[in-house]
Write a protein that holds these residues in place. Structure first.
Motif, PDB file in Angstrom:
ATOM      1  N   THR A  84      25.744   4.883   4.042  1.00 60.56           N
ATOM      2  CA  THR A  84      24.754   4.767   5.108  1.00 60.56           C
ATOM      3  C   THR A  84      24.404   3.313   5.361  1.00 60.56           C
ATOM      4  O   THR A  84      24.479   2.466   4.466  1.00 60.56           O
ATOM      5  CB  THR A  84      23.462   5.534   4.760  1.00 60.56           C
ATOM      6  OG1 THR A  84      22.925   5.011   3.536  1.00 60.56           O
ATOM      7  CG2 THR A  84      23.713   7.020   4.604  1.00 60.56           C
ATOM      8  N   ARG A  86      21.079   1.712   7.165  1.00 59.26           N
ATOM      9  CA  ARG A  86      19.800   2.053   7.784  1.00 59.26           C
ATOM     10  C   ARG A  86      19.058   0.793   8.232  1.00 59.26           C
ATOM     11  O   ARG A  86      18.881  -0.146   7.457  1.00 59.26           O
ATOM     12  CB  ARG A  86      18.929   2.845   6.805  1.00 59.26           C
ATOM     13  CG  ARG A  86      19.451   4.248   6.523  1.00 59.26           C
ATOM     14  CD  ARG A  86      18.479   5.044   5.660  1.00 59.26           C
ATOM     15  NE  ARG A  86      18.411   4.510   4.300  1.00 59.26           N
ATOM     16  CZ  ARG A  86      19.216   4.903   3.310  1.00 59.26           C
ATOM     17  NH1 ARG A  86      20.147   5.823   3.533  1.00 59.26           N
ATOM     18  NH2 ARG A  86      19.087   4.383   2.108  1.00 59.26           N
ATOM     19  N   ASP A  91      19.612   5.586  10.355  1.00 62.98           N
ATOM     20  CA  ASP A  91      21.007   5.439   9.966  1.00 62.98           C
ATOM     21  C   ASP A  91      21.867   5.090  11.183  1.00 62.98           C
ATOM     22  O   ASP A  91      21.871   5.809  12.186  1.00 62.98           O
ATOM     23  CB  ASP A  91      21.505   6.734   9.319  1.00 62.98           C
ATOM     24  CG  ASP A  91      22.877   6.573   8.674  1.00 62.98           C
ATOM     25  OD1 ASP A  91      23.386   5.433   8.639  1.00 62.98           O
ATOM     26  OD2 ASP A  91      23.431   7.580   8.209  1.00 62.98           O
ATOM     27  N   VAL A  93      25.238   4.649  11.057  1.00 62.72           N
ATOM     28  CA  VAL A  93      26.627   5.100  10.932  1.00 62.72           C
ATOM     29  C   VAL A  93      26.954   6.217  11.918  1.00 62.72           C
ATOM     30  O   VAL A  93      28.011   6.227  12.541  1.00 62.72           O
ATOM     31  CB  VAL A  93      26.926   5.548   9.483  1.00 62.72           C
ATOM     32  CG1 VAL A  93      28.321   6.173   9.398  1.00 62.72           C
ATOM     33  CG2 VAL A  93      26.828   4.360   8.536  1.00 62.72           C
TER      34      VAL A  93
END
Length: 348
Positions: A84, A86, A91, A93
């Motif tokens: 991830t 953040r 997040d 991704v």
């Protein structure tokens, strides 16, 4: 470097992390479909106002880490396969590309290593900065152009009105790098990623660019992720350091901890390779790390550094060592670190 290590005046240590990278794995498809991990399980946090340096030799995964954060990996061969990223808890991704495009430049800015390949040669500097401003704000063309001129003035470019109408090739290397910084900061991002921003510049211009970045950081309160192989720059700029080798984090700590008491032999080798005042006698030679960073397609078993390590033992080949997190907050990837005395001298 002075006796006092660098420390960002705006670092907010009591606040939650601004940027959190956790167990990041980035893979590339090479050859006949082979999946290679260029970034393998990387984790770190960045707090508001601080400078985190990511260091290591070429091929260690530093730049791929930054491109992963920006989601700028080559689409057909590169992907984030795990982990991830953040930003303020969100997040990045899994974000759709449209949402990620809004974050680039607005929330996270990036300075690339070579401005001549990052700036568009057929558009003026002012037009390129104004375009970024219009993408992330409601300003019209005229207002955005005025903002571009203000940014050029902010980064110390003389005659900003005239310079805004110039093309990249009409500027010196130092001027182009300042223009790149102006573009990256035009929307006042909370995180700035600087990927080897002074590599192609002479030492005088390097010092000016570093001073500029420190001053802008203090003025704007942004966090900086500084990617470099230059440990002198790390000592001058960073609060904390992440050391990478062959795609992995091998050590983390404050800049003072890393420079005065490295725990990992690779980190110690990097420190010993720094020229120091008073060590230029005729018979004195800089210490170097033998060999090269291994190809990611041919990694040695066990510790990835063991084939170059003067302290390697049979157990170093038995299994890949985990990244051990210490009570102090430091981390190290080495089965022998408790036995070794790798203390080194800080640069003068």
């Amino acid at each position: 470097m002075s006796d006092a290590f660098a420390s960002s005046p705006t670092a907010r240590t009591n606040e939650p992390p601004l940027l959190e990278v956790e167990d990041l794995q980035t893979s590339f498809i090479v050859g006949e479909g082979q999946d290679v991990r260029a970034v393998d399980g990387v984790s770190f946090v960045v707090k508001g106002g601080e400078t985190l340096a990511i260091v290591g030799e070429s091929g260690s995964g530093k730049s791929v880490t930054s491109l992963s954060i920006m989601r700028l990996l080559p689409k057909k061969i590169g992907r984030i396969s795990r982990g991830t990223i953040r930003l303020r808890g969100k997040d990045l991704v899994g974000l759709p590309e449209g949402e990620m495009r809004a974050i680039r430049g607005n929330d996270i800015g990036m300075i690339f290593q070579e401005p001549m390949t990052s700036l568009n040669p057929v558009h003026t500097i002012g037009t390129q900065i104004a375009e970024v401003v219009m993408q992330h704000s409601k300003l019209g063309k005229k207002q955005a152009h005025q903002r571009a001129i203000e940014m050029l003035e902010l980064v110390g470019i003389p005659e900003p009105v005239r310079r805004a109408s110039q093309y990249p090739h009409e500027m010196s290397g130092g001027m182009r790098q300042r223009a790149m910084i102006a573009m990256a900061l035009s929307c006042e991002p909370s995180v700035l990623i600087a990927d080897e921003p002074t590599t192609a510049l002479d030492v005088t211009i390097q010092a000016q660019i570093l001073d500029l970045m420190r001053n802008l950081q203090a003025k704007m309160g942004m966090a900086i992720v500084f990617i470099t192989h230059d440990l002198g720059v790390v000592a001058e700029m960073a609060d904390r350091v992440v050391v990478m080798y062959a795609g992995q984090v091998v050590e983390t700590g404050t800049v003072a901890e890393i420079f005065t008491k490295p725990l990992m032999p690779y980190t110690s080798g990097l420190m010993q390779s720094i020229p120091r005042m008073g060590e230029y006698e005729e018979k004195t030679r800089l210490q170097t790390i033998p060999g090269y960073v291994p190809l990611l397609t041919k990694l040695p078993g066990g510790c990835r550094f063991r084939t170059r390590c003067a302290f390697a033992e049979d157990r170093c080949a038995a299994a890949e060592p985990p990244l051990e997190v210490l009570d102090s907050g430091r981390s190290v990837r080495c089965v022998r670190w408790r036995e070794l005395d790798l203390k080194t001298k800080a640069t003068a």
